[in-house]
Design a protein around this motif. Structure first.
Motif, PDB file in Angstrom:
ATOM      1  N   SER A 101       0.823  -1.214   0.000  1.00 56.66           N
ATOM      2  CA  SER A 101       0.000   0.000   0.000  1.00 56.66           C
ATOM      3  C   SER A 101       0.852   1.256   0.000  1.00 56.66           C
ATOM      4  O   SER A 101       0.559   2.231  -0.698  1.00 56.66           O
ATOM      5  CB  SER A 101      -0.936  -0.010   1.214  1.00 56.66           C
ATOM      6  OG  SER A 101      -0.179  -0.101   2.407  1.00 56.66           O
ATOM      7  N   ILE A 102       1.952   1.247   0.772  1.00 51.15           N
ATOM      8  CA  ILE A 102       2.816   2.428   0.833  1.00 51.15           C
ATOM      9  C   ILE A 102       3.548   2.623  -0.492  1.00 51.15           C
ATOM     10  O   ILE A 102       3.572   3.722  -1.059  1.00 51.15           O
ATOM     11  CB  ILE A 102       3.822   2.299   1.987  1.00 51.15           C
ATOM     12  CG1 ILE A 102       3.079   2.171   3.326  1.00 51.15           C
ATOM     13  CG2 ILE A 102       4.759   3.501   2.019  1.00 51.15           C
ATOM     14  CD1 ILE A 102       3.985   1.899   4.502  1.00 51.15           C
ATOM     15  N   TYR A 103       4.133   1.541  -0.992  1.00 54.63           N
ATOM     16  CA  TYR A 103       4.951   1.628  -2.207  1.00 54.63           C
ATOM     17  C   TYR A 103       4.115   2.031  -3.420  1.00 54.63           C
ATOM     18  O   TYR A 103       4.519   2.889  -4.214  1.00 54.63           O
ATOM     19  CB  TYR A 103       5.634   0.288  -2.462  1.00 54.63           C
ATOM     20  CG  TYR A 103       6.435   0.239  -3.745  1.00 54.63           C
ATOM     21  CD1 TYR A 103       7.675   0.858  -3.841  1.00 54.63           C
ATOM     22  CD2 TYR A 103       5.945  -0.420  -4.869  1.00 54.63           C
ATOM     23  CE1 TYR A 103       8.401   0.821  -5.011  1.00 54.63           C
ATOM     24  CE2 TYR A 103       6.667  -0.464  -6.051  1.00 54.63           C
ATOM     25  CZ  TYR A 103       7.891   0.156  -6.112  1.00 54.63           C
ATOM     26  OH  TYR A 103       8.603   0.122  -7.274  1.00 54.63           O
ATOM     27  N   VAL A 106       3.125   5.836  -3.217  1.00 57.24           N
ATOM     28  CA  VAL A 106       4.256   6.728  -3.484  1.00 57.24           C
ATOM     29  C   VAL A 106       4.681   6.639  -4.946  1.00 57.24           C
ATOM     30  O   VAL A 106       5.013   7.641  -5.577  1.00 57.24           O
ATOM     31  CB  VAL A 106       5.436   6.389  -2.549  1.00 57.24           C
ATOM     32  CG1 VAL A 106       6.659   7.222  -2.909  1.00 57.24           C
ATOM     33  CG2 VAL A 106       5.048   6.628  -1.104  1.00 57.24           C
ATOM     34  N   LYS A 107       4.659   5.437  -5.504  1.00 61.46           N
ATOM     35  CA  LYS A 107       5.071   5.249  -6.895  1.00 61.46           C
ATOM     36  C   LYS A 107       4.113   5.964  -7.850  1.00 61.46           C
ATOM     37  O   LYS A 107       4.545   6.572  -8.839  1.00 61.46           O
ATOM     38  CB  LYS A 107       5.147   3.769  -7.234  1.00 61.46           C
ATOM     39  CG  LYS A 107       5.634   3.497  -8.665  1.00 61.46           C
ATOM     40  CD  LYS A 107       5.866   2.031  -8.898  1.00 61.46           C
ATOM     41  CE  LYS A 107       6.242   1.771 -10.352  1.00 61.46           C
ATOM     42  NZ  LYS A 107       7.411   2.568 -10.770  1.00 61.46           N
ATOM     43  N   GLN A 108       2.820   5.892  -7.588  1.00 64.56           N
ATOM     44  CA  GLN A 108       1.855   6.574  -8.452  1.00 64.56           C
ATOM     45  C   GLN A 108       2.078   8.076  -8.437  1.00 64.56           C
ATOM     46  O   GLN A 108       2.037   8.733  -9.480  1.00 64.56           O
ATOM     47  CB  GLN A 108       0.432   6.233  -8.014  1.00 64.56           C
ATOM     48  CG  GLN A 108       0.013   4.809  -8.339  1.00 64.56           C
ATOM     49  CD  GLN A 108      -1.376   4.500  -7.829  1.00 64.56           C
ATOM     50  OE1 GLN A 108      -2.055   5.360  -7.277  1.00 64.56           O
ATOM     51  NE2 GLN A 108      -1.803   3.259  -8.002  1.00 64.56           N
ATOM     52  N   LEU A 113       4.310  12.959 -11.072  1.00 66.48           N
ATOM     53  CA  LEU A 113       5.023  14.227 -10.967  1.00 66.48           C
ATOM     54  C   LEU A 113       6.247  14.292 -11.868  1.00 66.48           C
ATOM     55  O   LEU A 113       6.515  15.315 -12.487  1.00 66.48           O
ATOM     56  CB  LEU A 113       5.444  14.462  -9.506  1.00 66.48           C
ATOM     57  CG  LEU A 113       4.318  14.709  -8.500  1.00 66.48           C
ATOM     58  CD1 LEU A 113       4.902  14.865  -7.112  1.00 66.48           C
ATOM     59  CD2 LEU A 113       3.495  15.925  -8.877  1.00 66.48           C
ATOM     60  N   PHE A 114       6.999  13.194 -11.961  1.00 65.05           N
ATOM     61  CA  PHE A 114       8.297  13.241 -12.616  1.00 65.05           C
ATOM     62  C   PHE A 114       8.316  12.634 -14.003  1.00 65.05           C
ATOM     63  O   PHE A 114       9.276  12.818 -14.746  1.00 65.05           O
ATOM     64  CB  PHE A 114       9.343  12.533 -11.746  1.00 65.05           C
ATOM     65  CG  PHE A 114       9.510  13.174 -10.398  1.00 65.05           C
ATOM     66  CD1 PHE A 114       9.999  14.453 -10.274  1.00 65.05           C
ATOM     67  CD2 PHE A 114       9.163  12.479  -9.254  1.00 65.05           C
ATOM     68  CE1 PHE A 114      10.147  15.042  -9.026  1.00 65.05           C
ATOM     69  CE2 PHE A 114       9.314  13.060  -8.002  1.00 65.05           C
ATOM     70  CZ  PHE A 114       9.803  14.341  -7.888  1.00 65.05           C
ATOM     71  N   SER A 115       7.273  11.906 -14.376  1.00 69.58           N
ATOM     72  CA  SER A 115       7.272  11.304 -15.693  1.00 69.58           C
ATOM     73  C   SER A 115       7.060  12.375 -16.755  1.00 69.58           C
ATOM     74  O   SER A 115       6.202  13.246 -16.629  1.00 69.58           O
ATOM     75  CB  SER A 115       6.171  10.241 -15.801  1.00 69.58           C
ATOM     76  OG  SER A 115       6.097   9.745 -17.123  1.00 69.58           O
ATOM     77  N   SER A 116       7.861  12.283 -17.829  1.00 68.87           N
ATOM     78  CA  SER A 116       7.734  13.261 -18.917  1.00 68.87           C
ATOM     79  C   SER A 116       6.453  13.055 -19.706  1.00 68.87           C
ATOM     80  O   SER A 116       6.034  13.936 -20.458  1.00 68.87           O
ATOM     81  CB  SER A 116       8.932  13.145 -19.862  1.00 68.87           C
ATOM     82  OG  SER A 116       9.017  11.828 -20.395  1.00 68.87           O
ATOM     83  N   ASP A 117       5.810  11.890 -19.552  1.00 70.95           N
ATOM     84  CA  ASP A 117       4.575  11.613 -20.277  1.00 70.95           C
ATOM     85  C   ASP A 117       3.335  12.047 -19.500  1.00 70.95           C
ATOM     86  O   ASP A 117       2.224  11.969 -20.011  1.00 70.95           O
ATOM     87  CB  ASP A 117       4.464  10.107 -20.589  1.00 70.95           C
ATOM     88  CG  ASP A 117       5.610   9.644 -21.477  1.00 70.95           C
ATOM     89  OD1 ASP A 117       6.092  10.463 -22.275  1.00 70.95           O
ATOM     90  OD2 ASP A 117       6.019   8.475 -21.341  1.00 70.95           O
TER      91      ASP A 117
END
Length: 216
Positions: A101-103, A106-108, A113-117
């Motif tokens: 649940s935590i991972y 945070v990954k989503q 935020l950081f994905s160029s797509d």
């Protein structure tokens, strides 16, 4: 005296804040290195502990190694083998009950935020908030999805309204597209405008704003 004191503050406050941010970031990287060294000390034989301590005492080594690991990881993730290994690691973490649940959360957020797509913080907006007639700068984060979109009739946008001078906290809103004005302003310029509380105006700041027309 008051004039000189304020002039001195204008010189030292930006420098002090810059040094504080850099110190915090470098301390975080060095702390990661210290945690890894501590874990190695618990696993490796006692005969190797003096060598580990000698590495720990080298100034700046932790920062350099952590940055190098991040760069190597990014380079590995850019090829087929690295992407396969990351997928296997994701699957493993998704099977651990509490970690899952935590991972995943945070990954989503980090992917958005950081994905160029992604669409997060790709557009600076002007919206009326907290009431009609009051305007503030916000950022587009996407469009409503899931069960929410079944209750929203028409075209909506997901909007993040940051607070000032700390833009890391704010409010998440879903607004009609016709109630949102897209600004011809970069995200960086909009963030500077928010953090400075309107003191650092964007280059083309003299723009007459008309209230968006409401559709009935």
């Amino acid at each position: 005296m008051k004039k000189y004191f304020i002039a001195g503050l204008l010189v030292w406050v930006p420098l002090a804040v810059t040094v504080w941010v850099l110190t915090w970031g470098l301390g975080l990287l060095d702390g990661v290195f210290g945690t890894v060294m501590g874990a190695l000390s618990a696993v490796l034989p006692d005969a190797l502990h003096p060598q580990l301590e000698s590495f720990r005492n080298i100034p700046g080594l932790g920062i350099v190694l952590v940055l190098a690991v991040i760069l190597v990881t990014g380079a590995a993730a850019a090829n087929f083998v690295g992407q396969w290994a990351l997928r296997q690691g994701d699957r493993l973490l998704q099977k651990i009950p509490i970690v899952k649940s935590i991972y995943s959360s945070v990954k989503q957020v980090s992917d958005t935020l950081f994905s160029s797509d992604g669409n997060a913080f790709r557009k600076a907006l002007l919206v009326q908030y907290p009431r009609e007639g009051m305007w503030t700068i916000s950022f587009m984060t996407g469009t409503p999805g899931g069960a929410v979109q079944n209750h929203l009739h028409g075209e909506y946008m997901s909007v993040y309204v940051p607070t000032t001078p700390n833009p890391t906290s704010g409010f998440f809103l879903m607004l009609r597209k016709e109630d949102v004005i897209e600004l011809d302003m970069s995200v960086d310029a909009a963030l500077k405008y928010i953090v400075s509380m309107g003191v650092v105006a964007p280059p083309n700041g003299n723009v007459e704003v008309a209230a968006p027309e409401r559709k009935h």
